[in-house]
Enzyme design. Structure first.
Site, PDB file in Angstrom:
ATOM      1  CG  HIS A   1      42.528  39.585  27.457  1.00 14.92           C
ATOM      2  ND1 HIS A   1      43.673  38.980  27.003  1.00 14.92           N
ATOM      3  CD2 HIS A   1      42.887  40.861  27.768  1.00 14.92           C
ATOM      4  CE1 HIS A   1      44.686  39.831  27.047  1.00 14.92           C
ATOM      5  NE2 HIS A   1      44.235  40.989  27.506  1.00 14.92           N
TER       6      HIS A   1
ATOM      7  CG  ASN B   1      49.209  40.576  26.975  1.00 11.74           C
ATOM      8  OD1 ASN B   1      48.252  39.889  27.309  1.00 11.74           O
ATOM      9  ND2 ASN B   1      49.158  41.890  26.915  1.00 11.74           N
TER      10      ASN B   1
ATOM     11  CG  HIS C   1      43.240  40.779  40.644  1.00 11.53           C
ATOM     12  ND1 HIS C   1      43.845  41.855  40.035  1.00 11.53           N
ATOM     13  CD2 HIS C   1      42.684  41.264  41.787  1.00 11.53           C
ATOM     14  CE1 HIS C   1      43.652  42.935  40.776  1.00 11.53           C
ATOM     15  NE2 HIS C   1      42.959  42.605  41.838  1.00 11.53           N
TER      16      HIS C   1
ATOM     17  CE1 TYR D   1      43.354  41.519  34.210  1.00 16.41           C
ATOM     18  CE2 TYR D   1      44.207  43.581  35.055  1.00 16.41           C
ATOM     19  CZ  TYR D   1      44.152  42.629  34.064  1.00 16.41           C
ATOM     20  OH  TYR D   1      44.885  42.801  32.922  1.00 16.41           O
TER      21      TYR D   1
HETATM   22  C1  HEM Z   1      45.656  49.477  32.619  1.00 19.40           C
HETATM   23  C2  HEM Z   1      45.832  48.468  31.834  1.00 19.40           C
HETATM   24  C3  HEM Z   1      44.920  47.283  31.834  1.00 19.40           C
HETATM   25  C4  HEM Z   1      43.659  47.168  32.309  1.00 19.40           C
HETATM   26  C5  HEM Z   1      42.822  48.229  32.976  1.00 19.40           C
HETATM   27  C6  HEM Z   1      43.224  45.819  32.028  1.00 19.40           C
HETATM   28  C7  HEM Z   1      41.986  45.331  32.290  1.00 19.40           C
HETATM   29  C8  HEM Z   1      41.552  44.070  32.021  1.00 19.40           C
HETATM   30  C9  HEM Z   1      40.227  43.576  32.222  1.00 19.40           C
HETATM   31  C10 HEM Z   1      39.075  44.400  32.731  1.00 19.40           C
HETATM   32  C11 HEM Z   1      40.212  42.283  31.872  1.00 19.40           C
HETATM   33  C12 HEM Z   1      39.033  41.318  31.919  1.00 19.40           C
HETATM   34  C13 HEM Z   1      39.186  40.525  33.168  1.00 19.40           C
HETATM   35  C14 HEM Z   1      37.991  39.691  33.510  1.00 19.40           C
HETATM   36  O1  HEM Z   1      36.861  40.034  33.128  1.00 19.40           O
HETATM   37  O2  HEM Z   1      38.176  38.677  34.206  1.00 19.40           O
HETATM   38  C15 HEM Z   1      41.528  41.941  31.460  1.00 19.40           C
HETATM   39  C16 HEM Z   1      41.921  40.723  31.070  1.00 19.40           C
HETATM   40  C17 HEM Z   1      43.202  40.410  30.804  1.00 19.40           C
HETATM   41  N1  HEM Z   1      44.282  41.266  30.776  1.00 19.40           N
HETATM   42 FE1  HEM Z   1      44.276  43.198  31.157  1.00 19.40          FE
HETATM   43  N2  HEM Z   1      44.245  45.151  31.446  1.00 19.40           N
HETATM   44  C18 HEM Z   1      45.295  46.017  31.317  1.00 19.40           C
HETATM   45  C19 HEM Z   1      46.513  45.775  30.799  1.00 19.40           C
HETATM   46  C20 HEM Z   1      46.939  44.536  30.560  1.00 19.40           C
HETATM   47  C21 HEM Z   1      48.288  44.203  30.285  1.00 19.40           C
HETATM   48  C22 HEM Z   1      49.462  45.179  30.220  1.00 19.40           C
HETATM   49  C23 HEM Z   1      48.322  42.856  30.154  1.00 19.40           C
HETATM   50  C24 HEM Z   1      49.510  42.010  29.925  1.00 19.40           C
HETATM   51  C25 HEM Z   1      50.571  42.138  30.663  1.00 19.40           C
HETATM   52  C26 HEM Z   1      47.006  42.348  30.329  1.00 19.40           C
HETATM   53  C27 HEM Z   1      46.652  41.027  30.283  1.00 19.40           C
HETATM   54  C28 HEM Z   1      45.386  40.553  30.444  1.00 19.40           C
HETATM   55  C29 HEM Z   1      45.017  39.175  30.264  1.00 19.40           C
HETATM   56  C30 HEM Z   1      45.932  38.039  29.905  1.00 19.40           C
HETATM   57  C31 HEM Z   1      43.647  39.100  30.487  1.00 19.40           C
HETATM   58  C32 HEM Z   1      42.795  37.854  30.362  1.00 19.40           C
HETATM   59  C33 HEM Z   1      42.746  37.120  31.646  1.00 19.40           C
HETATM   60  C34 HEM Z   1      41.929  35.895  31.437  1.00 19.40           C
HETATM   61  O3  HEM Z   1      42.386  35.009  30.690  1.00 19.40           O
HETATM   62  O4  HEM Z   1      40.837  35.806  32.022  1.00 19.40           O
HETATM   63  N3  HEM Z   1      46.181  43.389  30.583  1.00 19.40           N
HETATM   64  N4  HEM Z   1      42.338  43.050  31.551  1.00 19.40           N
END
Ligand code: HEM
Length: 774
Positions: free
Chosen positions: A99, A172, A363, A386
């Protein structure tokens, strides 16, 4: 510990108005948005100020470093130079691991009526309360500088700054996910990111490693259907749904819990571009979505979504033919309707992209009393990930103090120190229990909003296993495919042909065809035709290759489940009953003009479109101004060099002999019209303007009113006026734009067979389309 800077003093020492206060007022702070008021304390603007170093020393020469003589070496002593360069050298922070590409905006949320029956969350109680929010939309795969129009999932992350602390709904635009267990997230992301040996391709899943992984991992098939659909190429971030994905819990003040799925429903409807268009937009304007969001907020067209909830009583947990804890499943809206409980409005752009959007840290674990988790194994893993990733991305444990992240609720605890600590904690005590500070800060009882985890009963062995209720990998993929209109199915077929066509290893394509055949035979056959392959009769390896070392592979294979529904219209973007009301609000319409355009033809049409909420842009042979027959001057918003039809929703060619004569000689004009036609957009012309459409090969047909056939072209969505009735033409034009796209046109052009092997309607056009060349 008070972590927030107080807002600025209202006056200077000499009693004159404080420029900082004036700045904040001019910037719209001091509104009734508590978070914006909180951010005001950190605003800086240099207008009217003297240049200083970071130590506040005024700088006399910002052009030359300090040297030993005018041709001599730079001196180490030059603290001004060293500070400037050092700060510059350290400007970058790591981009998000996923992202990374995103854009954000401020706004507020208001609940329609109290949800006290379901939750004690304070922001869901009082309809008169506006809770400040910050929203960040993103793509998943590409780097920070990648294109907005990649085929990808869109992140939809909302931070609610509630009086009980921050609640982050980190969702999402697709309601399911690729994987069931967080253990697989690094594998998924490594597979889809650019391949490590050559760092290609950027922001795309169309490559070997992604499809290699997917072809061995059938639990992704439901998500694959969504990602191959037009959901993955939205027309606008303002025109897409959002989903919390996981099942969460709502808990009321009596401690009663219910399951909940969160939804965001866009008030502008649900719309996409076509894939050919998406690829072209990526070249013409890679910031297309970011710009669209920015411009709509700047112009006062505030994007809005309704928050929806699907609520399931605890006793019904096991009453579905899927597992509520499985994040690869939806609850069809026909089984549990979505109740719309409030509205989100985005009404303010950021002041500084880095400070706000880039430093925002969402988060899933940020919840408030009244909202709780379930044991969804993907959600459980996210609860760890997160905070962990933000520790490195934002450089230490104090990122909650960064203005965009700090809550409007006060923070008091015994956490101390660490890199970049802003808070000055007073006193001698930083532990609990203590007598020296009278036991403060006190724990909060439930009656004082103290967060209490829902006391779910767990009686289980500690094992690494997957519940058998998670092994239905295909039925909802089939449900999704069956729920699409024919044109949406065509798009899925073509997306899969494109993606698998880019795969270089034939066995990966063949395995994928086998998996697709488990979803729908017709779909798999059509994709196979496009790839020049046959669906393999059987696979060399088991269908699911994701099982533990000592396990019997048979236990891990997908199982067939008979589902209650064969189709759910709410899964289609085109036939979705939730978005039947159509509007042209904020749609961008291109007027193709040159000197000598007809006054009424432009002014009347512009008035009608703008009254309906659309945005009109003139595209002319050159920038500057163009003059009408009647001597009116109009600004050219774009030239044919800076605009392209893919950046607009509809095209209009007004009358005016001289204008049309100029346009007739420009190949770019025909490119514009032809591309708009190919992308099924509405095209209109008035008076002599219809000559351009005729030359582009759009032939006249039977008018809707059954008159002489001169009024309307045979192609749906192509409208031509005559007899100077601009108002009548405008009405037709507006109705046609409100359809978003005229998909019949696409099927008319296509010669291929549909899922049942029947040929799609052959072209009905009487004349071949011709592009005029100079
Ligand atoms: C085990 C599954 C997942 C892991 C380990 C994961 C991990 C991460 C990580 C490491 C980030 C970057 C966050 C940052 O640097 O601030 C991120 C961002 C994000 N994740 Fe996940 N994610 C997972 C599943 C999902 C799922 C299922 C969704 C949706 C429901 C999702 C939605 C998002 C969104 C929207 C962001 C961006 C947040 C922003 O705008 O800063 N992720 N995720």
């Amino acid at each position: 510990m008070a972590t927030r800077k107080k807002t600025a003093k209202p006056t200077n020492n000499n009693g004159s108005p404080d420029p900082e206060t004036e700045l904040r007022t001019a910037a719209g702070y001091g509104s009734n948005n508590q978070k914006l008021d909180d951010l005001a304390g950190n605003l800086e603007e240099s207008a009217g100020e003297l240049l200083t170093t970071n130590q506040g020393i005024r700088v006399n020469d910002n052009q030359n470093s300090l040297k030993a003589g005018d041709r001599g070496p730079t001196l180490m002593e030059d603290f001004i130079f060293r500070e400037k360069i050092t700060h510059f050298d350290h400007e970058r922070i790591p981009e998000r691991v996923v992202h990374a590409r995103g854009t954000g905006a401020h706004g507020y949320f208001q609940v329609y009526e109290s949800m006290a029956e379901y939750t004690m969350a304070d922001f869901l109680q009082d309809p008169s309360v506006r809770t400040p929010v910050f929203v960040r939309f993103s793509t998943v795969v590409g780097s920070r500088g990648s294109t907005d129009l990649a085929r990808d999932v869109r992140g939809f992350a909302v931070k609610f700054y509630t009086q009980q602390g921050n609640f982050d709904l980190v969702g999402n635009n697709i309601p399911v996910f690729f994987i069931q267990d967080a253990m697989k997230f690094p594998d998924l992301v490594h597979a889809v990111k650019p391949e490590p040996h050559n760092e290609m391709p950027q922001a795309a899943s169309a490559h070997d490693t992604f499809w290699d992984f997917i072809s061995l991992f059938p639990e992704s098939m439901h998500m694959i259907m969504w990602v191959m659909s037009d959901r993955a190429i939205p027309r606008s971030l303002r025109m897409m749904e959002g989903f919390g994905v996981h099942t969460f819990r709502l808990v009321n003040a009596r401690g009663k819990a219910r399951f909940v799925k969160f939804h965001w429903k866009p008030l502008l409807g649900l719309h996409a571009v076509v894939w050919d268009e998406a690829q072209k937009i990526s070249g013409k304007d890679p910031d297309f979505h970011r710009r669209d969001l920015w411009e709509s907020i700047e112009s006062g067209n505030y994007p809005e979504w309704e928050l929806g909830v699907q609520i399931v009583e605890e006793k019904d947990e096991h009453s579905f033919d899927f597992d509520l804890l499985d994040p690869t499943k939806i609850i069809p809206e026909e089984i549990v309707p979505v109740q719309r409980i409030g509205r989100l409005t985005l009404n303010r752009n950021v002041d500084n992209f880095f400070a706000e959007t880039e430093q925002a840290a969402f988060h899933v674990a940020n919840v408030v009393p009244g909202i709780d988790f379930t044991n969804d194994p993907l959600l459980q893993g996210r609860l760890f990930s997160y905070l962990d990733t933000q520790l490195i991305r934002l450089g230490g444990p104090n990122f909650h103090e960064i203005p965009i992240n700090r809550p409007v609720a006060p923070i008091h605890n015994n956490q101390r120190d660490g890199y970049m600590r802003q808070t000055i904690n007073r006193g001698q005590v930083s532990y609990d229990p203590n007598n020296l500070r009278g036991g403060c800060p006190f724990q909060a009882g439930m009656d004082m909003s103290g967060f209490t985890s829902y006391a779910e009963r767990i009686d289980a062995q500690k094992i690494r296993e997957r519940s058998p209720s998670f092994f239905d990998h295909f039925s909802q993929a089939t449900l999704f495919y069956n729920s699409q209109t024919e044109v949406e199915k065509d798009h899925i077929v073509r997306a899969l042909r494109f993606e698998l066509g880019k795969v270089e290893t034939p066995p990966i394509r063949e395995r994928m065809l086998y998996l697709l055949a488990q979803v729908d035979k017709g779909l798999a056959n059509r994709v196979a035709d496009g790839l020049g392959l046959q669906i393999p009769a059987k696979l060399e390896k088991p269908m699911n290759m994701s099982f533990p070392a000592d396990a019997d592979p048979k236990q891990f294979q997908p199982k067939k489940v008979k589902t209650e529904f064969t189709a759910s219209p709410t899964l289609s973007m085109v036939a979705n009953p939730n978005f039947e009301k159509r509007t042209i609000k904020t749609r961008k319409i291109a007027f193709l003009v040159a000197d000598g355009f007809d006054d009424d033809s432009v002014l009347e049409m512009k008035k009608s479109l703008m009254t309906a909420g659309a945005r009109v842009c003139t595209v002319a042979p050159h920038l500057g101004t163009v003059m009408s027959v009647g001597g009116q001057i109009a600004n050219a918003d774009f030239s044919f060099l800076t605009a392209a039809s893919v950046l607009f929703d509809a095209v209009y060619v007004p009358g005016g002999e001289a204008s049309v004569n100029t346009l007739k000689d420009l190949p770019e004009v025909f490119e514009f019209i032809n591309e708009a036609y190919k992308h099924c957009k509405t095209i209109a012309a008035d008076g002599q303007g219809s000559e351009i459409l005729r030359l582009a090969g759009l032939s006249a047909g039977t008018p809707s009113d059954g008159s002489n056939g001169e009024d309307q072209m045979s192609d749906t969505g192509v409208v031509v006026g005559s007899n100077g009735d601009i108002k009548g033409l405008a009405t037709e034009f507006i109705q046609a734009i409100a359809m978003h796209r005229h998909w019949d046109r696409e099927r008319m052009i296509s010669q291929e067979a549909n899922d049942n092997g029947k040929p799609i309607r052959p072209p009905q056009r009487s004349q071949p389309r011709e592009v005029k060349r100079t």
